[in-house]
Design an enzyme around this catalytic site. Structure first.
Site, PDB file in Angstrom:
ATOM      1  N   LYS A  40       1.782  -4.144   6.758  1.00 43.65           N
ATOM      2  CA  LYS A  40       0.849  -3.757   5.698  1.00 43.65           C
ATOM      3  C   LYS A  40      -0.126  -4.909   5.494  1.00 43.65           C
ATOM      4  O   LYS A  40       0.284  -6.048   5.232  1.00 43.65           O
ATOM      5  CB  LYS A  40       1.607  -3.436   4.408  1.00 43.65           C
TER       6      LYS A  40
ATOM      7  N   GLY B 174      -4.549   3.229   2.781  1.00 43.33           N
ATOM      8  CA  GLY B 174      -4.417   3.405   1.339  1.00 43.33           C
ATOM      9  C   GLY B 174      -5.537   2.731   0.593  1.00 43.33           C
ATOM     10  O   GLY B 174      -6.430   2.090   1.165  1.00 43.33           O
ATOM     11  N   GLY B 175      -5.506   2.885  -0.726  1.00 45.07           N
ATOM     12  CA  GLY B 175      -6.545   2.295  -1.545  1.00 45.07           C
ATOM     13  C   GLY B 175      -6.439   0.789  -1.608  1.00 45.07           C
ATOM     14  O   GLY B 175      -7.442   0.090  -1.791  1.00 45.07           O
ATOM     15  N   MET B 176      -5.220   0.247  -1.463  1.00 44.35           N
ATOM     16  CA  MET B 176      -5.026  -1.192  -1.561  1.00 44.35           C
ATOM     17  C   MET B 176      -4.860  -1.836  -0.195  1.00 44.35           C
ATOM     18  O   MET B 176      -5.355  -2.940   0.046  1.00 44.35           O
ATOM     19  CB  MET B 176      -3.791  -1.497  -2.418  1.00 44.35           C
ATOM     20  N   ALA B 177      -4.174  -1.161   0.715  1.00 43.82           N
ATOM     21  CA  ALA B 177      -3.848  -1.777   2.002  1.00 43.82           C
ATOM     22  C   ALA B 177      -3.769  -0.708   3.083  1.00 43.82           C
ATOM     23  O   ALA B 177      -3.622   0.484   2.807  1.00 43.82           O
ATOM     24  CB  ALA B 177      -2.518  -2.527   1.905  1.00 43.82           C
TER      25      ALA B 177
ATOM     26  N   VAL C 294      -1.699   0.299   6.738  1.00 44.46           N
ATOM     27  CA  VAL C 294      -0.403   0.059   7.380  1.00 44.46           C
ATOM     28  C   VAL C 294      -0.539   0.338   8.875  1.00 44.46           C
ATOM     29  O   VAL C 294      -1.091   1.368   9.280  1.00 44.46           O
ATOM     30  CB  VAL C 294       0.698   0.937   6.768  1.00 44.46           C
TER      31      VAL C 294
ATOM     32  N   ASP D 113       6.303   4.579  -9.087  1.00 45.63           N
ATOM     33  CA  ASP D 113       5.587   5.557  -8.263  1.00 45.63           C
ATOM     34  C   ASP D 113       6.542   6.250  -7.296  1.00 45.63           C
ATOM     35  O   ASP D 113       6.245   6.421  -6.111  1.00 45.63           O
ATOM     36  CB  ASP D 113       4.453   4.873  -7.493  1.00 45.63           C
TER      37      ASP D 113
END
Length: 661
Positions: A41, A21-24, A26, A135
Site C-alpha cells: 500500500k 483508493g482515496g488515500m492510497a 495497493v 469501517d
C-alpha cells in the site's frame, strides 16, 4: 501510479495494481529477497504532503502492526521510497467477503458461523488492544483459497485513548454498515464496531444489506430510525436465536448491544443449539434514541459505490460548517413546502416502483442452463454468460472420460431452469489422475504409509517374520514401484517385518533343495510349513519352464515359520522370434491456447499397444509432454500382427498395424 517493474525500497518489485483508493493505492509485488508475493500500500503522490492523510496512513500501519492475529492482514514492513510512505502486507489471494457472498448466497448456516467466528475473534483482539476499526464491511474482509478470513484496511481505525475518538462534524465509515452514533458524529466505541458486525452477519444470512436508498443520507436515516428488517420473514427456516444475535448487535442504543466481540461470538456459537429453538424475539431495554438525528454533511458517495473515500473525508472535514448551513436551509425549504414535496415524493416512489417491477421481471426471467460438457473453461464461461448466467466456483477433479482442462459438469446440472443472473459452478477435469507408485520397501511402516496415503492410496498391512529386514520396516509392496495407477482405485498391501522369530527350534524348518521342485510343488511346501514364497522369473536354456532355477536362503538353512523364501522360476529358453518388432515414432507437442492456467501440464498423451502380451483396450503408457518426445515400443508378435494407437489431447494422431519384419 507506480509503474510495473519498479523496485520499491530496493526490495519489492511491482507486478500489478490491486486497487486504487482515496488515500492510497495497493499493488501486487514480489519480495525479491524472500521470493514471495506481497501486497504493497503506497500513499498517493498527490496526498503525501497533506498532514491529515499522512497521519491516517501512519495510524493504519501502527494499528495493524500491533495486532498479530491469523485473521488480520499482517503488516510485514513499513518504509519510505524517495519520501513516499509505503506499507508491505501479506498478500491474500482470494475474493473479498462481498464477492464471496454474491457468488455463494444463500450460505449454509454452519459456514456463516465459521466465517463470523473468525471475524469476531480478530475484532476481539483489536478491541482488547483498544483499537476500533470504524469501517468494518465485507469489502474490507478478505478470504484466502482455504476459506480463512483476513480483516484489512485499518486506515481509519483509532485508539480509544486518542482525542480523535470524538469526531464531531465528521462521519467516517461506509454508510451501509455505519452505526447510528457514527452518523451523528457522536462517541465511537467498540459497540460501534459491533453494530457493523451485526450488519455483516445480516448480509451473510440474507445475501443483502438491510437498508438501501437513493443517497447516503437516506440510508443513514434508516439506520438511525428504522428497525432492522426481519430475517425470519424472509426465511422462516432461520432460527429465532440466530436472528436475535443480529438484533442485539444492531440495537439503536449502544447500551443494548453486546459488551464485547467475544460475548457476541459466544452467543453466536450457541445460536443453533436445539435448546434455543423457541427463544423469544430480542427486545432492547433502552428503547429508541429520542435525540434529534443529525446526519453529518460528509456523506458524499460515488453513485456506483458505497465507499466513502479518504479524499472526500478530508474535504468534508474542511467544509463541515458550510455544509451544515446548506443542510439547514434545505430543511427549512422542505418544511415550508411540505405538501408539495409530499406529492412529488409519492409520485417518485410510484415511478421508481414501476420501473423496478419491469426491470426485475425481465432480469429474473427463467433460463435453461446450457450443456457445456467437454468445453474449455473460457468457452463454457462465454456460453453461460450469453444466456444471462454467471460463473461461480471453479472446482477441479480427475476424470477418465474428459480431457484435462475441459468441463466435466455444472452445478446445477445442464437443462435445469433457474433465474437469470444466478451463479453456476464448473467442475474442470484434471485428467485421468494417474500416479506413479513410489518405492517404499525398506522404509519404516509409518513413513511408507504417509508417502502412499498422501498420494491417495489405501493401505493394508500384513506382518511376517524376517531375519533380514528390521522390525516394523516394509519387506515388500503389492504394487511394484514406478507403475502408474489411479490412487482412488488402488489398494496397496505392505508386508511388514516382525523381526526374527525367536520361537523354539522345533518350530524351525530345514529347507530342501527346491531346484528339484516345480513352482506348484514349492508353493505347496511353503504353505505346509507356514512359509511365504516370493517368486521372480527368468529365461533359462538349462532349466525346464515352470521349474525352480534358484532359491534363497540356501539349501539346508533352518528357518522359522513365517519366513520368506525367494525362488526364481524358469520361463524356458528365450526365443529370438518372441521379440520381433520395435516401433519408433515421435509425438510432437502442440501448445494449447485454451489452457492458460499457471500449472498447465502440457499435452495429454495416451499410447495403446496390441501384441501377444497387451490388449489395445488397455492404456500402455499415460503421460503429459511439454516438448516433442521420441518413443521406442517393443512388440512381441508370435501370434500375428500387432497394432499401435496414439492419442494426444483426446485426438487420435497415430493408428497403424505393426508387422513382424
Amino acid at each position: 501510479m507506480i509503474n510495473k517493474g519498479y523496485l520499491l525500497g530496493d526490495r519489492y518489485r511491482i507486478i500489478d495494481t490491486l486497487g486504487e483508493g482515496g488515500m492510497a493505492n495497493v499493488y501486487l509485488a514480489e519480495d525479491i529477497i524472500l521470493q514471495r508475493k506481497v501486497a504493497v500500500k503506497i500513499l498517493r503522490l498527490d496526498l503525501q504532503k497533506e498532514p491529515q492523510t499522512l497521519a491516517r496512513f501512519q495510524r493504519e500501519a501502527l494499528a495493524t502492526s500491533e495486532l498479530s492475529h491469523p485473521n488480520i492482514v499482517m503488516v510485514l514492513d513499513v518504509g519510505t521510497d524517495h519520501g513516499l510512505p509505503y506499507m508491505v502486507m501479506e498478500y491474500v489471494d482470494g475474493p473479498d467477503l462481498k464477492d464471496y457472498i454474491r457468488a455463494n448466497s444463500p450460505l449454509h448456516l454452519g459456514d456463516i458461523i465459521r466465517i463470523m467466528d473468525q471475524i469476531l475473534s480478530a475484532m476481539s483482539l483489536a478491541h482488547k488492544h483498544n483499537v476500533i476499526h470504524r469501517d468494518l464491511k465485507p469489502q474490507n474482509i478478505l478470504m484466502d483459497k482455504h476459506g480463512n478470513i483476513k480483516i484489512a484496511d485499518f486506515g481509519i481505525a483509532v485508539a480509544l485513548n486518542q482525542n480523535s475518538v470524538t469526531q464531531t462534524n465528521s462521519a467516517i465509515g461506509s454508510v451501509h454498515y455505519m452505526s447510528p452514533e457514527q452518523t451523528r458524529g457522536g462517541l465511537v466505541t467498540k459497540q460501534s464496531d459491533i453494530y457493523s458486525l451485526g450488519i455483516i452477519l445480516y448480509e451473510l444470512i440474507t445475501g443483502h444489506v438491510p437498508f438501501n436508498g437513493d443517497s447516503a443520507v437516506s440510508i443513514a436515516l434508516k439506520h438511525a430510525q428504522e428497525p432492522i428488517p426481519s430475517i425470519r420473514k424472509q426465511d422462516p427456516n432461520i432460527p429465532q436465536s440466530l436472528e436475535n444475535v443480529v438484533l442485539r448487535a444492531t440495537a439503536k442504543d449502544p447500551r443494548d448491544r453486546y459488551d464485547s466481540a467475544k460475548e457476541m461470538k459466544d452467543d453466536l456459537d450457541s445460536s443453533l443449539e436445539p435448546g434455543r429453538a423457541n427463544e423469544p424475539v430480542f427486545k432492547p431495554t433502552h428503547g429508541n434514541n429520542d435525540d434529534e438525528t443529525i446526519i453529518l454533511p460528509n456523506f458524499k458517495s460515488d453513485p456506483n459505490s458505497n465507499r466513502l473515500t479518504e479524499e472526500s473525508r478530508i474535504q468534508n472535514d474542511e467544509t463541515g460548517d458550510k455544509s451544515k448551513v446548506n443542510h439547514s436551509s434545505f430543511t427549512q425549504a422542505l418544511r415550508k413546502h411540505k405538501w408539495w414535496w409530499l406529492f412529488v415524493g409519492i409520485a417518485a416512489v410510484l415511478i421508481v416502483g414501476l420501473m423496478f417491477f419491469v426491470l426485475n421481471s425481465n432480469n429474473h426471467k427463467d433460463v435453461r442452463i446450457p450443456d457445456v460438457t467437454n468445453m474449455s473453461e473460457k468457452k463454457a464461461r462465454n456460453k453461460l454468460e450469453n444466456v444471462g448466467l454467471k460463473v461461480g466456483k471453479i472446482r477441479h477433479r480427475s476424470s477418465d472420460s474428459i480431457d484435462r482442462g475441459k468441463v466435466i459438469e455444472t452445478s446445477p446440472t445442464a437443462g435445469v431452469e433457474i433465474k437469470r443472473g444466478r451463479y453456476i459452478d464448473l467442475y474442470i477435469s484434471d485428467g485421468a489422475g494417474m500416479v506413479r507408485v513410489p518405492d517404499v520397501t525398506g522404509d519404516e511402516y509409518e513413513i511408507a504409509v504417509h508417502k502412499l496415503e498422501k498420494l491417495g492410496f489405501e493401505i493394508i498391512r500384513e506382518n511376517q517374520f524376517s531375519s533380514n529386514v528390521p522390525p516394523d520396516h516394509v519387506i515388500s509392496q503389492s504394487v511394484a514401484a514406478d507403475v502408474e495407477v489411479k490412487p482412488d482405485q488402488t489398494t496397496i498391501t505392505l508386508t511388514v517385518s516382525e523381526g526374527k522369530n525367536h520361537r523354539p527350534k522345533d518350530h524351525m524348518t530345514k529347507l530342501p533343495d527346491l531346484t528339484n521342485y516345480s513352482l506348484k510343488e514349492a508353493q505347496e511346501f511353503a504353505h505346509k510349513h507356514g512359509l511365504t514364497l516370493q517368486v521372480s522369473s527368468a529365461y533359462s536354456n538349462k532349466v525346464k519352464k515352470g521349474m525352480i532355477i534358484s532359491m534363497s536362503p540356501a539349501v539346508g538353512t533352518r528357518v522359522p515359520r513365517g519366513s520368506t523364501i525367494s525362488v526364481n522360476v524358469s520361463e524356458g529358453a528365450k526365443k529370438e522370434r518372441d521379440l520381433t518388432a520395435i516401433k519408433n515414432f515421435t509425438v510432437s507437442y502442440e501448445d494449447n491456447d485454451e489452457d492458460d492456467s499457471d500449472d498447465k501440464r502440457g499435452n495429454h498423451v495416451q499410447i495403446y499397444v496390441s501384441d501377444d502380451k497387451h490388449s489395445i483396450e488397455n492404456i500402455y503408457r499415460d503421460l503429459y509432454i511439454k516438448k516433442d518426445m521420441n518413443f521406442s515400443i517393443p512388440f512381441e508378435l508370435k501370434d500375428g500382427p500387432g497394432q499401435l494407437k496414439v492419442v494426444r489431447d483426446g485426438q487420435t494422431i497415430l493408428n497403424e498395424k505393426v508387422k513382424n519384419d
